[in-house]
Scaffold this motif. Structure first.
Motif, PDB file in Angstrom:
ATOM      1  N   MET A  83       0.840  -1.176   0.000  1.00 43.16           N
ATOM      2  CA  MET A  83       0.000   0.000   0.000  1.00 43.16           C
ATOM      3  C   MET A  83       0.895   1.253   0.000  1.00 43.16           C
ATOM      4  O   MET A  83       1.863   1.332   0.738  1.00 43.16           O
TER       5      MET A  83
ATOM      6  N   THR B 217       1.427   5.271   0.680  1.00 40.33           N
ATOM      7  CA  THR B 217       0.844   6.267   1.567  1.00 40.33           C
ATOM      8  C   THR B 217       0.278   7.442   0.769  1.00 40.33           C
ATOM      9  O   THR B 217       0.704   7.704  -0.366  1.00 40.33           O
TER      10      THR B 217
ATOM     11  N   LYS C  81      -7.274   8.282  -3.420  1.00 40.33           N
ATOM     12  CA  LYS C  81      -7.260   7.190  -2.439  1.00 40.33           C
ATOM     13  C   LYS C  81      -6.819   5.894  -3.118  1.00 40.33           C
ATOM     14  O   LYS C  81      -6.899   5.755  -4.339  1.00 40.33           O
ATOM     15  N   GLN C  82      -6.364   4.970  -2.303  1.00 36.11           N
ATOM     16  CA  GLN C  82      -5.950   3.653  -2.783  1.00 36.11           C
ATOM     17  C   GLN C  82      -6.757   2.601  -2.039  1.00 36.11           C
ATOM     18  O   GLN C  82      -6.887   2.661  -0.813  1.00 36.11           O
ATOM     19  N   ASP C  83      -7.301   1.642  -2.778  1.00 35.81           N
ATOM     20  CA  ASP C  83      -8.076   0.590  -2.123  1.00 35.81           C
ATOM     21  C   ASP C  83      -7.190  -0.580  -1.717  1.00 35.81           C
ATOM     22  O   ASP C  83      -5.984  -0.587  -1.970  1.00 35.81           O
ATOM     23  N   GLU C  84      -7.796  -1.565  -1.060  1.00 34.48           N
ATOM     24  CA  GLU C  84      -7.048  -2.716  -0.537  1.00 34.48           C
ATOM     25  C   GLU C  84      -6.342  -3.522  -1.622  1.00 34.48           C
ATOM     26  O   GLU C  84      -5.343  -4.189  -1.357  1.00 34.48           O
ATOM     27  N   ALA C  85      -6.864  -3.485  -2.828  1.00 35.06           N
ATOM     28  CA  ALA C  85      -6.277  -4.242  -3.934  1.00 35.06           C
ATOM     29  C   ALA C  85      -5.120  -3.498  -4.593  1.00 35.06           C
ATOM     30  O   ALA C  85      -4.513  -3.997  -5.529  1.00 35.06           O
ATOM     31  N   GLY C  86      -4.817  -2.283  -4.116  1.00 34.48           N
ATOM     32  CA  GLY C  86      -3.717  -1.512  -4.675  1.00 34.48           C
ATOM     33  C   GLY C  86      -4.120  -0.583  -5.811  1.00 34.48           C
ATOM     34  O   GLY C  86      -3.267   0.045  -6.426  1.00 34.48           O
TER      35      GLY C  86
ATOM     36  N   GLY D 271       3.374  -1.146  -4.984  1.00 39.09           N
ATOM     37  CA  GLY D 271       2.094  -1.470  -4.382  1.00 39.09           C
ATOM     38  C   GLY D 271       0.886  -1.012  -5.179  1.00 39.09           C
ATOM     39  O   GLY D 271      -0.242  -1.344  -4.846  1.00 39.09           O
TER      40      GLY D 271
ATOM     41  N   THR E 107      -1.453  -1.357  -8.182  1.00 40.99           N
ATOM     42  CA  THR E 107      -1.790  -2.385  -9.172  1.00 40.99           C
ATOM     43  C   THR E 107      -2.512  -1.808 -10.390  1.00 40.99           C
ATOM     44  O   THR E 107      -2.477  -2.391 -11.466  1.00 40.99           O
TER      45      THR E 107
END
Length: 99
Positions: free
Chosen positions: A1, A3, A33-38, A70, A72
């Motif tokens: 991830m 920052t 923003k960045q989600d959990e999947a990158g 990080g 994707t």
């Protein structure tokens, strides 16, 4: 991830070629923003709807962010509302442009 600080630093390397100011300080980035999947989600605008450098600026944003560890994928959502105005600029950009 990655920052939020790193994402913002990276966006400061992408410039509006006509104004010579980076897209973050110009106030062109509305949401980041960045989600959990990158996947990084960027909502942004341009200084004008008919901006001839549309592809250059949006492509620059996408390319710069996609190189970060990080990340994707990069989803850039170009919006026109609210419309960009000079009051959206950060103080550094205003000073650079003589506002």
């Amino acid at each position: 991830m990655t920052t939020l600080e790193t994402l913002e630093e990276t966006l400061r390397t992408v410039y509006d070629p006509e104004l010579g100011v980076n897209v973050l300080d110009l106030g062109l980035i509305y949401d980041l923003k960045q989600d959990e999947a990158g996947v990084v989600h960027i909502q942004m605008t341009l200084t004008t709807q008919g901006c001839p450098l549309h592809d250059t600026i949006v492509g620059g944003v996408r390319n710069a962010v996609s190189r970060l560890p990080g990340v994707t994928d990069v989803n850039v959502d170009l919006v026109w509302s609210p419309a960009w105005t000079p009051d959206k600029m950060k103080p550094e950009a205003k000073q650079q442009l003589g506002f």
